[in-house]
Design a protein around this motif. Structure first.
Motif, PDB file in Angstrom:
ATOM      1  N   LEU A 287       1.303  -3.894   4.912  1.00  0.00           N
ATOM      2  CA  LEU A 287       0.881  -4.265   6.253  1.00  0.00           C
ATOM      3  C   LEU A 287      -0.633  -4.322   6.374  1.00  0.00           C
ATOM      4  N   ALA A 288      -1.334  -3.510   5.576  1.00  0.00           N
ATOM      5  CA  ALA A 288      -2.792  -3.555   5.595  1.00  0.00           C
ATOM      6  C   ALA A 288      -3.311  -4.868   5.032  1.00  0.00           C
ATOM      7  N   HIS A 289      -2.512  -5.543   4.210  1.00  0.00           N
ATOM      8  CA  HIS A 289      -2.914  -6.840   3.622  1.00  0.00           C
ATOM      9  C   HIS A 289      -2.387  -8.031   4.423  1.00  0.00           C
TER      10      HIS A 289
ATOM     11  N   PRO B  50       6.294 -18.137  11.080  1.00  0.00           N
ATOM     12  CA  PRO B  50       5.027 -17.891  10.372  1.00  0.00           C
ATOM     13  C   PRO B  50       4.861 -16.446   9.931  1.00  0.00           C
ATOM     14  N   LEU B  51       5.379 -15.500  10.699  1.00  0.00           N
ATOM     15  CA  LEU B  51       5.168 -14.099  10.359  1.00  0.00           C
ATOM     16  C   LEU B  51       5.907 -13.732   9.068  1.00  0.00           C
ATOM     17  N   ARG B  52       7.085 -14.267   8.867  1.00  0.00           N
ATOM     18  CA  ARG B  52       7.815 -14.009   7.622  1.00  0.00           C
ATOM     19  C   ARG B  52       7.016 -14.516   6.419  1.00  0.00           C
ATOM     20  N   SER B  53       6.463 -15.712   6.549  1.00  0.00           N
ATOM     21  CA  SER B  53       5.626 -16.260   5.472  1.00  0.00           C
ATOM     22  C   SER B  53       4.398 -15.397   5.241  1.00  0.00           C
ATOM     23  N   ALA B  54       3.825 -14.865   6.318  1.00  0.00           N
ATOM     24  CA  ALA B  54       2.645 -14.016   6.193  1.00  0.00           C
ATOM     25  C   ALA B  54       2.972 -12.716   5.466  1.00  0.00           C
ATOM     26  N   LEU B  55       4.162 -12.164   5.684  1.00  0.00           N
ATOM     27  CA  LEU B  55       4.566 -10.951   4.970  1.00  0.00           C
ATOM     28  C   LEU B  55       4.677 -11.216   3.472  1.00  0.00           C
ATOM     29  N   LEU B  56       5.272 -12.344   3.110  1.00  0.00           N
ATOM     30  CA  LEU B  56       5.405 -12.687   1.697  1.00  0.00           C
ATOM     31  C   LEU B  56       4.023 -12.885   1.057  1.00  0.00           C
ATOM     32  N   ALA B  57       3.113 -13.517   1.790  1.00  0.00           N
ATOM     33  CA  ALA B  57       1.751 -13.703   1.280  1.00  0.00           C
ATOM     34  C   ALA B  57       1.034 -12.366   1.139  1.00  0.00           C
ATOM     35  N   ALA B  58       1.290 -11.435   2.052  1.00  0.00           N
ATOM     36  CA  ALA B  58       0.683 -10.109   1.966  1.00  0.00           C
ATOM     37  C   ALA B  58       1.179  -9.365   0.734  1.00  0.00           C
ATOM     38  N   GLY B  59       2.451  -9.564   0.382  1.00  0.00           N
ATOM     39  CA  GLY B  59       2.980  -8.956  -0.828  1.00  0.00           C
ATOM     40  C   GLY B  59       2.247  -9.433  -2.068  1.00  0.00           C
ATOM     41  N   GLN B  60       1.950 -10.725  -2.115  1.00  0.00           N
ATOM     42  CA  GLN B  60       1.200 -11.263  -3.242  1.00  0.00           C
ATOM     43  C   GLN B  60      -0.224 -10.709  -3.259  1.00  0.00           C
ATOM     44  N   ALA B  61      -0.853 -10.658  -2.099  1.00  0.00           N
ATOM     45  CA  ALA B  61      -2.230 -10.168  -2.019  1.00  0.00           C
ATOM     46  C   ALA B  61      -2.337  -8.702  -2.429  1.00  0.00           C
TER      47      ALA B  61
END
Length: 242
Positions: free
Chosen positions: A237-239, A134-145
């Motif tokens: 990381l802030a996102h 899940p954390l890898r997916s969260a990093l990719l989502a943060a990049g989009q955000a």
């Protein structure tokens, strides 16, 4: 408690202002440094300097077992690892941010399991997808955000260091299917898997691999690239939404 930790290496030591410190207790001796409480956006995390504070430990001398075990005992369940890497794929420019999904381990002599002292049960961890979670997916989502361009996927070669690679070695890594080369992802990620920690790598491309350009690799240029790229890392990381 579902704590998050950031493990940072070259270029990340000064990324987060220091806060409260905590001494890590481990079954494996002293970790690289005390962990520091830092703020990422709306929440807090722990930061561990992989090479120590100040930066002093070469990749093969890092006590990865102490670092991971100390974080586990602290209650950490997720680790974002910031890794400075070289590009094997010439299409990856310096400053690129890559979320790898595979690795090839070329290291030797490193203590790579908790299961070799008789005190801990023997573990044969499943490792086909070393960074999946899940954390890898969260990093990719943060990049989009954050509107930060991330490269989704790639294979990182983990070499012994601390020297950089020869041009012939870079050609070999390319033939082996590697896109990136670094020195610290192993055994950090496999130990995290043993410890039940969700581990994702955020690779910062610092330089082209040896032989990919005519000029020798400049350590000064590497530090300049990392200094600039770390601004994007901090924003990313802030996102991060967990």
């Amino acid at each position: 408690m579902n704590e998050l930790a950031i493990i940072g290496g070259t270029g990340a030591l000064d990324l987060f202002p220091g806060g409260d410190e905590r001494v890590l207790e481990t079954d494996w001796g002293d970790p690289s440094a005390n962990v520091v409480r830092v703020r990422l956006g709306q929440y807090k995390a722990w930061f561990l300097a992989r090479h120590g504070r100040p930066h002093r430990l070469p990749p093969h001398r890092i006590d990865y077992r102490a670092n991971i075990d100390g974080l586990r005992r602290l209650g950490v369940k997720r680790v974002v690892a910031i890794n400075a890497v070289g590009a094997v794929d010439p299409g990856l420019a310096p400053g690129s941010l890559v979320i790898p999904d595979q690795l090839v381990d070329y290291t030797w002599g490193r203590a790579h399991t908790f299961s070799d002292d008789g005190r801990h049960p023997l573990e044969h961890v499943e490792f086909a997808k070393p960074f999946e979670g899940p954390l890898r997916s969260a990093l990719l989502a943060a990049g989009q955000a954050a509107d930060i361009g991330l490269v989704d996927g790639g294979c990182i070669a983990v070499t012994q260091g601390p020297r950089l690679e020869t041009a012939a070695e870079i050609r070999r890594l390319a033939r082996d299917g590697c896109d990136l080369v670094g020195m610290t992802a192993m055994p950090e990620v496999s130990l995290a898997r043993e410890a039940g920690i969700d581990y994702a790598s955020l690779c910062v491309v610092a330089n082209p691999g040896a032989g990919l350009e005519e000029e020798p690799i400049s350590l000064e240029e590497i530090h300049q690239v990392l200094s600039s790229a770390m601004i994007s890392v901090q924003d990313l990381l802030a996102h991060l939404s967990l």
